[in-house]
Structure formats: C-alpha cells, structure tokens
Design an enzyme around this catalytic site. Structure first.
Site, PDB file in Angstrom:
ATOM      1  N   TYR A 101      22.353  62.046  42.249  1.00  0.00           N
ATOM      2  CA  TYR A 101      21.222  62.570  42.749  1.00  0.00           C
ATOM      3  C   TYR A 101      21.256  62.502  44.273  1.00  0.00           C
ATOM      4  CZ  TYR A 101      16.327  63.087  43.919  1.00  0.00           C
ATOM      5  OH  TYR A 101      15.318  63.468  44.686  1.00  0.00           O
ATOM      6  N   GLU A 189      16.147  68.592  47.360  1.00  0.00           N
ATOM      7  CA  GLU A 189      16.965  67.789  46.443  1.00  0.00           C
ATOM      8  C   GLU A 189      18.143  68.585  45.777  1.00  0.00           C
ATOM      9  OE1 GLU A 189      14.592  65.712  43.564  1.00  0.00           O
ATOM     10  OE2 GLU A 189      14.268  67.406  42.248  1.00  0.00           O
TER      11      GLU A 189
END
Length: 380
Positions: A101, A189
């Site tokens: 991530y 993201e």
C-alpha cells in the site's frame, strides 16, 4: 471529487508511475478489441465510484478475447451499490508476487502531506490501521521541499522492502507525491502497488480524490467528473454555486457558512430532530441564490420543515429575507419555514419576514426547537 480508477492511474502514469497496459471499454466488443491488442490474459474491472466492486462481481479475469467480451457483457449494466456500470477497464492481468500500500493524504494536524506505506497492500488501509497499525509507516513532506529520497527510503525500509526494489519504489513514491500535490488532491493512493512476475513494481489500482475548492484552477481534472457521482439535486446545487449534500432527515437546512451549517445540524440533533441536508449558500448570497437553495430543499419529499439560519456579514439579512419571500411566492410551499437571522440589516430582514407572516427567532436554540416541533406536527 472522486476520479475513476482508470483516470487516477492515467494521472499516475503521467508522473512516471508504471501501470498495466489497458484501456477503457463501454461495449463488450470494445473489451474484446482491447484484449486482442494486449494479447495476454486480462482483468475486466467495473468503473463505478464505490468500494467493494470485486465482492459484487464487478472484477473478473478473462483468459481470451472471446472470454473478455463475454465477461464485459456480464459486468456492463450491473448495479453495484445503486450505480450502473457504464464502462469497464480492460487491463493486462498481473502476476502478483507481493502487494504494497502506498498513499498520500493531507494531515491537517501536522499541516503537511503524509505519505503512508504498508506491506499489507490489497486490503483497505483502515483495516490495517485498526488491526495491525504497526505495519503502517508514515513520513510527512515539507511543502516547500517536496518529498525527499531519504523519506521514500525510510518508507521502504520501514515496510521491509527488499533492497533491489528500493530505487524503483523511491521514484514511484516521489511521483505519487507530485501527482497529489500538482492535482490539488486530498487523497492519492496506490493499492496495491505490486511486485509482478518480472520483479518490477507496478500500480495495478489507483484512487484520487480532488479538493473541490481547487477545481476552478484544475479545469482539465474538473472535466473528468462523473455525472453519476452526485444525485441530480447535488448537481443542480453545484451549478448554482451552492454546497449541498443529501442526508436522510426531515428538517431542511439553509445556512451561510460551512461551520455554522455543521453547528446547526448538531443542534438539530440535540433537540431531537434530523437534518435532511447540508446546504451552505456561502458568503454574499443574494435573493437568487436563496431562491435556488429553497427550491432544492423543498423538492425533497422527506422534508417536513425548513430551518434557515443566517449570520449576516457579507450576506445581508434583508437580501436573504427577500429571497425567502420570493421563493414562497413562486414555489408550492407546503411545509413550515422557520428563520433565524442576525447581523447586517437584521431588523430590515425581520420586518420583511413579519410582513409576509413568516415565523422568525432571535436565538438559534429557539429556532431549532420551533423547526423540530413543526416537523413533528407540533406547535412550539
């Protein structure tokens, strides 16, 4: 404002983030043609602005172009959490060896952009934060210096990334920050950033949320808005220059100023009511904006009463009162309206309301109690 996955990934690619080969399709035949061009197994991904697409059946693999056409035909037109799938992203299927991530968000407390990384990619970062917060590593970027290489390496070492991937990870992290900063985003993201079968880092999913306040200077990005993102009412409000959000209560709210609107909604809850909307008419609103705002509020059949809370500064109370009266004279008003206004020209405004036999209050608490009682069919 939310961007679709394919839009977000294209922006990332402009800044040097590697993404899979792929394109957008609106028909099964287009999906087949894209799969034929790629010449490898593909993943068909529904493009709707909600989470849980995979669990809803909106993300599937296809081994051949014919299968891609069939899968796309099944996904296009699907209903996912109330949104109809009108387009799909056809991407080369990834050989995933590891998932990371990587995200950027504005940390208002620190007054800096926070860059977060985790070895637990592919799942919601909120889940990681709740269950294994120690697996999230964060650095804060100085707004004048930008993201430095040592900060990216700090993230890489912090999540246990192998040394061979650190140069590429550093470039991607810095690219993500530039995309975030130059797009006036509130969130950017990559989840997941994968290590693929060729031992390369690749962004196979992406998400960008744009700051609505910056859209006037981000005209190209603003043009990417999906009309399905907002309700018809929210779209009308935006075109009228109003800040509006649908809620599920019975008391319509019209307020000038976001902070005052939030406080008004809190006090409505305090006295046993539920706000039907957030609506900020902004500073300097004239009668035309007030008319547009009331038109939007009164269209909601759940609304049993309307509370108008105005603090007159740039916005003049008499202008607002004129707008209220004009709205009542031109609209089919079937619900009670309660007004509280203080500030510039408040006496003139109250006189205008009194002449039209509209109830008003000096104190917000009094106005809220009147509105709550009216919504319940009681007298106060």
């Amino acid at each position: 404002m939310k961007l679709h996955e394919y839009q977000s990934k294209r922006i990332f690619a402009e800044y040097g983030v590697p993404i899979p080969d792929g394109d957008i399709a609106t028909t099964p035949a287009e999906a087949r043609a894209i799969a034929e061009r790629i010449g490898k197994p593909v993943v068909i991904k529904s493009q709707v602005l909600v989470g849980g697409r995979g669990k809803a059946g909106g993300i599937k693999l296809a081994q051949t172009p014919a299968e891609a056409e069939e899968v796309a035909g099944g996904i296009l037109g699907m209903d996912i959490k109330g949104l109809t799938v009108q387009k799909v992203l056809v991407d080369e299927a990834a050989d995933i060896r590891a998932e990371i991530y990587l995200g950027a968000v504005l940390d208002r407390g620190a007054r800096k952009v926070a860059i977060m990384a985790s070895s637990e990619g592919g799942v919601e970062i909120e889940e990681v934060a709740a269950q294994t917060p120690e697996k999230i590593v964060t650095v804060h970027v100085h707004p004048l210096l930008g993201m430095q290489g040592y900060q990216a390496r700090q993230l890489a070492f912090g999540i246990g990334l192998s040394k061979e991937y650190i140069p590429a990870f550093t470039r991607i992290a810095q690219s993500l920050y530039r995309a975030f900063f130059e797009s006036d985003a509130s969130l950017a993201e990559i989840n997941p950033l994968i290590v693929n079968g060729d031992n390369q880092l690749e962004a196979v999913d992406g998400k960008i949320l744009l700051d609505d306040s910056a859209l006037p200077r981000q005209t190209e990005l603003a043009s990417m808005r999906d009309p399905d993102e907002d309700s018809a009412t929210e779209t009308e409000a935006r075109e009228a220059g109003l800040s509006y959000i649908d809620l599920d209560g019975e008391i319509g709210c019209m307020v000038n100023g976001a902070g005052l609107a939030m406080a008004t909604m809190d006090i409505i809850k305090l006295y046993g009511g539920n706000p039907a909307n957030f609506l900020d008419i902004g500073g300097g609103a004239g009668a035309d904006k007030v008319l547009a705002a009331l038109r939007i509020i009164l269209r909601d059949t759940r609304v049993k009463a309307v509370l108008i809370n105005i603090f007159g500064g740039i916005t003049r109370c008499d202008e607002v009162a004129n707008g209220i009266v004009e709205a009542i004279n031109s609209l089919n008003v079937k619900v009670p309206i309660v007004v509280r206004m203080v500030g510039v020209n408040e006496e003139e405004g109250r006189q205008i309301l009194a002449d039209s036999k509209l109830p008003s209050a000096n104190r917000l608490s009094e106005a809220v109690q009147m509105a709550v009682a009216a919504a319940k069919g009681e007298s106060k």
